[in-house]
Design a protein around this motif. Structure first.
Motif, PDB file in Angstrom:
ATOM      1  N   ARG A  73       0.795  -1.257  -0.045  1.00 45.11           N
ATOM      2  CA  ARG A  73       0.087  -0.106  -0.095  1.00 45.11           C
ATOM      3  C   ARG A  73       1.116   1.081  -0.122  1.00 45.11           C
ATOM      4  O   ARG A  73       1.798   1.196   0.341  1.00 45.11           O
ATOM      5  CB  ARG A  73      -0.757   0.099   1.322  1.00 45.11           C
ATOM      6  CG  ARG A  73      -1.793  -1.276   1.463  1.00 45.11           C
ATOM      7  CD  ARG A  73      -2.361  -1.147   2.671  1.00 45.11           C
ATOM      8  NE  ARG A  73      -3.275  -0.094   2.860  1.00 45.11           N
ATOM      9  CZ  ARG A  73      -4.599  -0.193   3.344  1.00 45.11           C
ATOM     10  NH1 ARG A  73      -5.296  -1.383   3.547  1.00 45.11           N
ATOM     11  NH2 ARG A  73      -5.423   0.977   3.371  1.00 45.11           N
ATOM     12  N   VAL A  74       0.280   2.083  -0.665  1.00 44.91           N
ATOM     13  CA  VAL A  74       1.264   3.650  -0.381  1.00 44.91           C
ATOM     14  C   VAL A  74       0.284   4.652   0.583  1.00 44.91           C
ATOM     15  O   VAL A  74      -0.866   4.449   0.533  1.00 44.91           O
ATOM     16  CB  VAL A  74       1.415   4.211  -1.579  1.00 44.91           C
ATOM     17  CG1 VAL A  74       2.563   3.520  -2.460  1.00 44.91           C
ATOM     18  CG2 VAL A  74       0.269   4.183  -2.444  1.00 44.91           C
ATOM     19  N   LEU A  75       1.222   5.526   1.111  1.00 44.53           N
ATOM     20  CA  LEU A  75       0.384   6.557   1.940  1.00 44.53           C
ATOM     21  C   LEU A  75      -0.641   7.327   0.989  1.00 44.53           C
ATOM     22  O   LEU A  75      -0.149   7.752   0.032  1.00 44.53           O
ATOM     23  CB  LEU A  75       1.494   7.308   2.405  1.00 44.53           C
ATOM     24  CG  LEU A  75       1.568   7.949   3.572  1.00 44.53           C
ATOM     25  CD1 LEU A  75       0.740   7.173   4.712  1.00 44.53           C
ATOM     26  CD2 LEU A  75       2.652   8.907   4.337  1.00 44.53           C
ATOM     27  N   CYS A 235      -7.789   1.207  -0.439  1.00 42.42           N
ATOM     28  CA  CYS A 235      -6.667   0.871  -0.304  1.00 42.42           C
ATOM     29  C   CYS A 235      -6.247   1.620  -1.536  1.00 42.42           C
ATOM     30  O   CYS A 235      -6.749   1.738  -2.591  1.00 42.42           O
ATOM     31  CB  CYS A 235      -6.184  -0.535  -0.668  1.00 42.42           C
ATOM     32  SG  CYS A 235      -4.672  -1.010  -0.759  1.00 42.42           S
ATOM     33  N   ASP A 236      -5.010   2.342  -1.253  1.00 42.43           N
ATOM     34  CA  ASP A 236      -4.107   2.862  -2.629  1.00 42.43           C
ATOM     35  C   ASP A 236      -2.902   1.946  -2.861  1.00 42.43           C
ATOM     36  O   ASP A 236      -1.949   1.720  -2.262  1.00 42.43           O
ATOM     37  CB  ASP A 236      -3.633   4.353  -2.226  1.00 42.43           C
ATOM     38  CG  ASP A 236      -2.792   4.893  -3.605  1.00 42.43           C
ATOM     39  OD1 ASP A 236      -3.022   4.166  -4.364  1.00 42.43           O
ATOM     40  OD2 ASP A 236      -2.706   6.131  -3.465  1.00 42.43           O
ATOM     41  N   PHE A 237      -3.078   1.171  -4.103  1.00 40.64           N
ATOM     42  CA  PHE A 237      -2.117   0.104  -4.285  1.00 40.64           C
ATOM     43  C   PHE A 237      -0.968   0.834  -4.988  1.00 40.64           C
ATOM     44  O   PHE A 237      -0.753   1.372  -5.817  1.00 40.64           O
ATOM     45  CB  PHE A 237      -2.736  -0.789  -5.364  1.00 40.64           C
ATOM     46  CG  PHE A 237      -3.751  -1.742  -4.798  1.00 40.64           C
ATOM     47  CD1 PHE A 237      -3.929  -2.683  -3.906  1.00 40.64           C
ATOM     48  CD2 PHE A 237      -5.117  -1.170  -4.847  1.00 40.64           C
ATOM     49  CE1 PHE A 237      -4.624  -3.409  -3.401  1.00 40.64           C
ATOM     50  CE2 PHE A 237      -6.183  -2.014  -4.473  1.00 40.64           C
ATOM     51  CZ  PHE A 237      -5.958  -2.837  -3.602  1.00 40.64           C
ATOM     52  N   ARG A 238       0.263  -0.050  -4.450  1.00 41.30           N
ATOM     53  CA  ARG A 238       1.373   0.586  -4.992  1.00 41.30           C
ATOM     54  C   ARG A 238       1.782   0.350  -6.438  1.00 41.30           C
ATOM     55  O   ARG A 238       1.504  -0.806  -6.952  1.00 41.30           O
ATOM     56  CB  ARG A 238       2.540   0.005  -4.161  1.00 41.30           C
ATOM     57  CG  ARG A 238       4.125   0.555  -4.441  1.00 41.30           C
ATOM     58  CD  ARG A 238       5.191  -0.210  -3.610  1.00 41.30           C
ATOM     59  NE  ARG A 238       4.906  -0.010  -2.211  1.00 41.30           N
ATOM     60  CZ  ARG A 238       5.564   1.096  -1.564  1.00 41.30           C
ATOM     61  NH1 ARG A 238       5.989   1.995  -2.467  1.00 41.30           N
ATOM     62  NH2 ARG A 238       5.211   1.338  -0.342  1.00 41.30           N
ATOM     63  N   GLY A 239       1.821   1.414  -7.089  1.00 39.32           N
ATOM     64  CA  GLY A 239       2.207   1.306  -8.711  1.00 39.32           C
ATOM     65  C   GLY A 239       0.849   0.863  -9.413  1.00 39.32           C
ATOM     66  O   GLY A 239       1.072   0.553 -10.523  1.00 39.32           O
ATOM     67  N   SER A 240      -0.327   0.881  -8.763  1.00 40.80           N
ATOM     68  CA  SER A 240      -1.604   0.910  -9.416  1.00 40.80           C
ATOM     69  C   SER A 240      -2.857   1.592  -8.962  1.00 40.80           C
ATOM     70  O   SER A 240      -2.396   2.847  -8.328  1.00 40.80           O
ATOM     71  CB  SER A 240      -2.026  -0.765  -9.206  1.00 40.80           C
ATOM     72  OG  SER A 240      -2.828  -1.172 -10.251  1.00 40.80           O
ATOM     73  N   GLY A 241      -3.767   1.208  -9.288  1.00 39.74           N
ATOM     74  CA  GLY A 241      -5.026   2.237  -8.851  1.00 39.74           C
ATOM     75  C   GLY A 241      -5.447   2.219  -7.452  1.00 39.74           C
ATOM     76  O   GLY A 241      -4.817   1.934  -6.622  1.00 39.74           O
ATOM     77  N   SER A 242      -6.677   2.585  -7.035  1.00 42.24           N
ATOM     78  CA  SER A 242      -7.183   2.927  -5.818  1.00 42.24           C
ATOM     79  C   SER A 242      -8.807   2.575  -5.741  1.00 42.24           C
ATOM     80  O   SER A 242      -9.290   2.778  -6.584  1.00 42.24           O
ATOM     81  CB  SER A 242      -6.657   4.182  -5.103  1.00 42.24           C
ATOM     82  OG  SER A 242      -7.323   5.440  -5.938  1.00 42.24           O
TER      83      SER A 242
HETATM   84 MG   LIG Z   1      -1.916   3.621  -6.498  1.00 45.15          MG
END
Ligand SMILES: [Mg+2]
Ligand SMILES: Nc1ncnc2c1ncn2[C@@H]1O[C@H](COP(=O)(O)OP(=O)(O)O)[C@@H](O)[C@H]1O
Ligand SMILES: [Mg+2]
Ligand SMILES: [Mg+2]
Ligand SMILES: [Mg+2]
Ligand SMILES: [Mg+2]
Lengths: 379, 554
Positions: A73-75, A235-242
């Motif tokens: 996940r990203v912040l 969730c905000d997915f690392r390197g992908s959508g949210s």
């Molecule tokens: Mg993302």
């Protein structure tokens, strides 16, 4: 239990004979996921109810999947503009946030939710209706169609007359689809759920039918975990959508300590408090706002927000004094004027304007009510 | 029923192997579970993962071991789930989601560590004695004789050099001449306290805590201190600031090592920690916060049974580093979620429920957790401490509920957050008239030495001022400002001043977020002077103007 299994009959057990045939499909519940689900409406069993083309041969995905690895996940760091000043200025909605609208029956929470769905800058909107009366369902659909967002919307609707058990599946289907759009197609997905109190009540009904010991006012002891399993799909997915979740939680008896709003408040990243037709700046909180205010928004945002809130809190005290017929100072009179303008210009949920316009209007309102040295703002 | 001749053991870890995946060409899943109840030849087990698709006839493996943690170098800066599965490794091999049933060792088995022995062959050692050290970041990580070993052992052989945690570094011989090969790693059952056996063997000794844990939060250090090796709790309704307060404590406290147990709350908050700690300096000035931190994270959507275990895993890691002589702080957010996990398991076992359906042993379980805090003399004569602080999330924000009540009956520092103060944005929203520290008498000598002989007395005076100010403020709500004398109004304004400039501390202000003790003393002296001073004012407007200006100067 050894040789016995308990079954949950989705459509209810009325009229079911004791020699009814049971067939095991050997797989868990799934939901259709393909490019053709956009602009479509499904019921709580995942069956289209809009008389559109049959989708039963389209690919399906399991619902209620595992949770995201925190390491992936990203912040939260991107604001979702809604053009509602009480949100954009005072309690920003942030990508990957999960946040409910706390309200009570009779308040315009559904029109408000629909407006955010329409105005918010999201790639895909997934709508989940739980125990909606027909008119509300029709209302949402019409609003989305009229505003032209329907082609990027998927609706899962369990109507008030539909089976209660299917009500429990609606969030899982909506979220499974949302997650897939986010992870596989990199989309920024906004999920709207109304009303999650109906979800909790359905849980209560099923859990009592299963003879489980209730914990609090009849709700099962795992109410918190059940709600969290859904809300944590935001969730905000690392390197992908949210995935961002905006829901409605009606508070039975307008009681925020009732188990449903209480458990919800412990799970979500703040709440918007809607009562008497306005968004209250005090009960409301966005726990993620500090990640965007002044960082992706205008530099003066943080200061202006704090100053406005400070004066509005003063205005409320002055109103209290006024109502108790205590003596009012000149300063109190300034505050009273500010309070009136604040409610009119910002708190009314019909108000719609871009953040920057709203910030300018804040400055203007302050200038109309106070002298510069009264603002106590750092230069 | 067991197939082989191994007996069924209560609390033994077993693995269930669902026979679905191979059919679909997917790898086997090993669902970890703990035996909770044995009845004759059948056992009831709590599975730590989703049990979807488990069926009658699935194979079960008995591990012969209680639920255990892997102890060795490489724990620091790790992020683990409640079962001590390293989440970064899982992410590397499985992507965005947490698959069930994967077996990944907690510690890296390939990494080499430089081991320097401190014993030589022929030396006699006992459980807990140091065999040597490896550098783990800035810490000298002691490799100790396994805590479960009984009696004396003779060192037969010890090696110096670079080793993985699986390579043999020493061989001991027991009284009967049997050999024991030791590595840099040992295992310990998480539900048992490490020093218990060591203390019985005279290898460790529990001491009375006599120093405060300086958190650099004024309200705590000055008014409601917590002892190094002590216990504290932070109950409060949602949004009152429990997590922010705990996060401040974990950043700024003067300890060597911090164990953060994110127990059943938001994953987003863990992401904040993981993102921010690696770039923030450790208060010691050496390295980053992440270098001294271990994260045990079993957030709200992760399996509930593993959430219950996560606190024990965290405490065991804390005890391990304490046994090396370090000062360790463990924070758990939230213990209510842990208690709820216990409630869910207990419900499934159909145990007779207690209040609010919590199990009857809730109180003893809470005491069991906090009692594992403490100051200990270690086998090598150093002292180490483990301080435990938990947040409590009472249903409806009502402190009368069972988890808060049992916790208050156990801990010695109570930082009660109030909705009213949070609503007014008076952060940290700790209610000073509600909270208490039973450590104050115990730490009095320390404060006398470090802050002056009259420190305690002056703090008491300030508490009294707050109480008086609160009474007057209440009165004014009924009668208006005109209903109180100017003298009382001054007292109320003094109390408010103390509140605004001393009790409140903005977590998001670069300077104010942390106030080291010397600065606290200076500020306290100033505030105390104002509070003790007699003032003459013409009217209440003059009083207000004066105190507003004064407050603005801080
Ligand atoms: Mg993302
Ligand atoms: N010490 C503080 N300083 C500034 N703001 C705070 C402080 N404590 C809490 N807040 C505000 O309150 C919000 C909720 O705090 P949080 O610790 O997440 O609450 P809880 O864990 O009790 O639900 C935060 O997002 C922040 O905006
Ligand atoms: Mg937070
Ligand atoms: Mg919290
Ligand atoms: Mg020491
Ligand atoms: Mg509860």
């Amino acid at each position: 239990d050894g040789e016995m299994v308990s079954l949950q009959v989705n459509s209810g057990t009325k009229g079911l004979p004791n020699n009814a045939e049971v067939r095991f499909l050997g797989e868990a519940m799934q939901v259709t996921f393909s490019g053709s689900i956009l602009g479509r409406v499904f019921d709580g069993a995942g069956v289209p109810i809009d008389r559109g083309p049959d989708l039963s041969h389209d690919p399906a995905i399991p619902i209620g999947g595992p949770s995201a690895n925190p390491m992936k996940r990203v912040l939260a760091s991107r604001m979702i503009r809604t053009d509602v000043p009480m949100i954009d200025v005072f309690n920003c909605l942030v990508e990957s946030q999960k946040i409910p609208i706390f309200s009570v029956s009779g308040e315009p929470y559904n029109p408000f939710l629909a407006r955010i769905g329409i105005q918010a800058d999201a790639d895909v909107v997934v709508f989940g209706g739980l125990g909606l009366i027909f008119d509300d369902y029709a209302f949402f659909r019409k609003q989305f169609e009229d505003a032209g967002v329907f082609p990027r919307t998927v609706m899962f609707v369990n109507q008030a007359s539909d089976p209660v058990v299917e009500r429990l599946l609606v969030p899982d289907m909506a979220l499974a689809v949302a997650e897939k759009f986010a992870v596989e197609e990199g989309k920024r997905v906004l999920v709207l759920l109304t009303d999650m109190t109906a979800f909790a009540d359905a849980l209560k009904e099923v859990s009592i039918a299963m003879e489980r010991v209730p914990a609090n006012r009849g709700y099962p002891g795992d109410l918190y975990s059940q709600l969290a399993r859904r809300y944590e799909k935001a969730c905000d997915f690392r390197g992908s959508g949210s995935v961002t979740i905006l829901s409605v939680t009606t508070m039975p008896g307008n009681d925020v300590t009732h188990p449903v709003p209480d458990n919800t408040g412990y799970i979500t990243e703040g709440q918007f408090y809607l009562h008497s037709g306005v968004l209250d700046p005090f009960g409301s909180l966005s726990r993620l706002k500090q990640h965007v205010i002044g960082k992706v928004t205008r530099e003066d945002h943080g200061q202006i927000m704090n100053t406005m809130i400070r004066f509005y809190s003063g205005a409320r005290e002055a109103e209290q004094k006024q109502s108790m017929a205590f003596e009012l100072s000149d300063y109190d009179l300034q505050l009273l004027r500010f309070g009136t303008l604040f409610r009119e210009r910002f708190m009314n949920i019909e108000v719609s304007m871009p953040l920057e316009t709203a910030l300018d209007l804040c400055w203007q309102t302050l200038a109309e009510c106070f002298q510069p040295e009264q603002l106590l703002m750092k230069q | 029923a067991p197939l082989g001749d191994a007996p069924l053991v209560k609390n033994e870890v077993i693995y269930i192997i669902p026979h679905g995946p191979e059919r679909l060409g997917r790898p086997r899943e090993y669902l970890k579970a703990e035996v909770l109840r044995v009845r004759g030849t059948s056992a009831e087990a709590q599975v730590f993962e989703s049990t979807q698709g488990v069926r009658i006839g699935d194979k079960v493996i008995q591990s012969g071991e209680m639920l255990s943690a892997m102890l060795g170098p490489g724990l620091l800066s790790g992020v683990f789930d409640g079962m001590q599965t390293p989440l970064a490794d899982v992410a590397a091999s499985h992507g965005f989601f947490l698959p069930r049933g994967v077996l990944v060792p907690a510690l890296d088995t390939r990494r080499k560590w430089a081991f320097t022995p401190t014993v030589a062959s022929g030396d006699v050692v006992r459980a807990g004695d140091t065999l040597g050290t490896v550098p783990e970041g800035r810490f000298a990580h002691r490799i100790m004789v396994p805590f479960g070993f009984r009696g004396s052992f003779t060192v037969e052989r010890v090696r110096e050099g670079a080793f993985t945690i699986e390579e043999v570094v020493a061989t001991l011989r027991d009284a009967r001449g049997e050999r024991h090969d030791l590595t840099l790693m040992q295992r310990w059952p998480v539900r048992r306290s490490i020093p218990e056996a060591l203390t019985r063997a005279g290898q460790s000794e529990r001491l009375y805590p006599s120093e405060p844990l300086i958190t650099t939060i004024r309200l705590i250090d000055t008014f409601f201190p917590i002892a190094r090796g002590g216990t504290g709790c932070i109950p409060g309704p949602f949004g009152a600031g429990k997590t922010v307060l705990q996060s401040l404590i974990s950043r700024f406290s003067a300890v060597d090592i911090v164990i953060v147990v994110a127990c059943g709350e938001r994953a987003g908050e863990v992401v904040e920690t993981i993102t921010e700690f690696p770039s923030q300096p450790d208060p010691s000035g050496d390295g980053t916060l992440m270098d001294r931190t271990v994260l045990v994270c079993n957030t709200s959507s992760m399996p509930v049974a593993a959430r219950e275990a996560s606190i024990y895993t965290g405490i065991t890691l804390g005890e391990y580093y304490r046994q090396m002589g370090f000062d360790v702080l463990l924070i758990a957010d939230s213990t209510s979620r842990w208690a709820q996990a216990m409630r869910e398991t207990s419900g499934r076992l159909e145990e007779i429920p207690g209040e609010e359906a919590f199990p009857a042993y809730l109180d003893s379980a809470i005491k069991g957790i906090y009692e594992r805090a403490g100051v200990f003399r270690t086998a090598h004569g150093d002292t180490g401490s483990l301080t435990v602080m938990g947040t409590v999330s009472p249903a409806g924000g009502n402190f009368e509920e069972p988890v808060t009540q049992s916790t208050l009956g156990t801990v010695k520092t109570f930082l009660g957050l109030s909705y009213d103060r949070a609503y007014k944005r008076f952060y940290p929203a700790v209610d000073p008239l509600l909270s208490w520290s039973r450590y104050r008498p115990q730490l009095a000598d320390w404060y006398t030495r470090e802050a002056g002989a009259d420190w305690g007395e002056r703090v008491d005076e300030m508490v009294e001022l707050l109480r008086r100010g609160d009474e007057i403020a209440r009165m004014m709500q009924v009668t208006g400002e005109d209903g109180v004398t100017t003298e009382d109004f001054v007292t109320q304004q003094k109390a408010l001043f103390l509140d605004m400039v001393y009790l409140q501390q903005d977590a998001f202000d670069d300077v104010d977020a942390s106030a080291p003790l010397p600065r606290q003393k200076e500020t306290f002296d100033l505030v105390y002077q104002v509070a003790a001073q007699e003032f003459e004012f013409a009217d209440k407007a003059a009083v207000r103007a004066f105190f507003t200006r004064l407050t603005g100067q801080f």
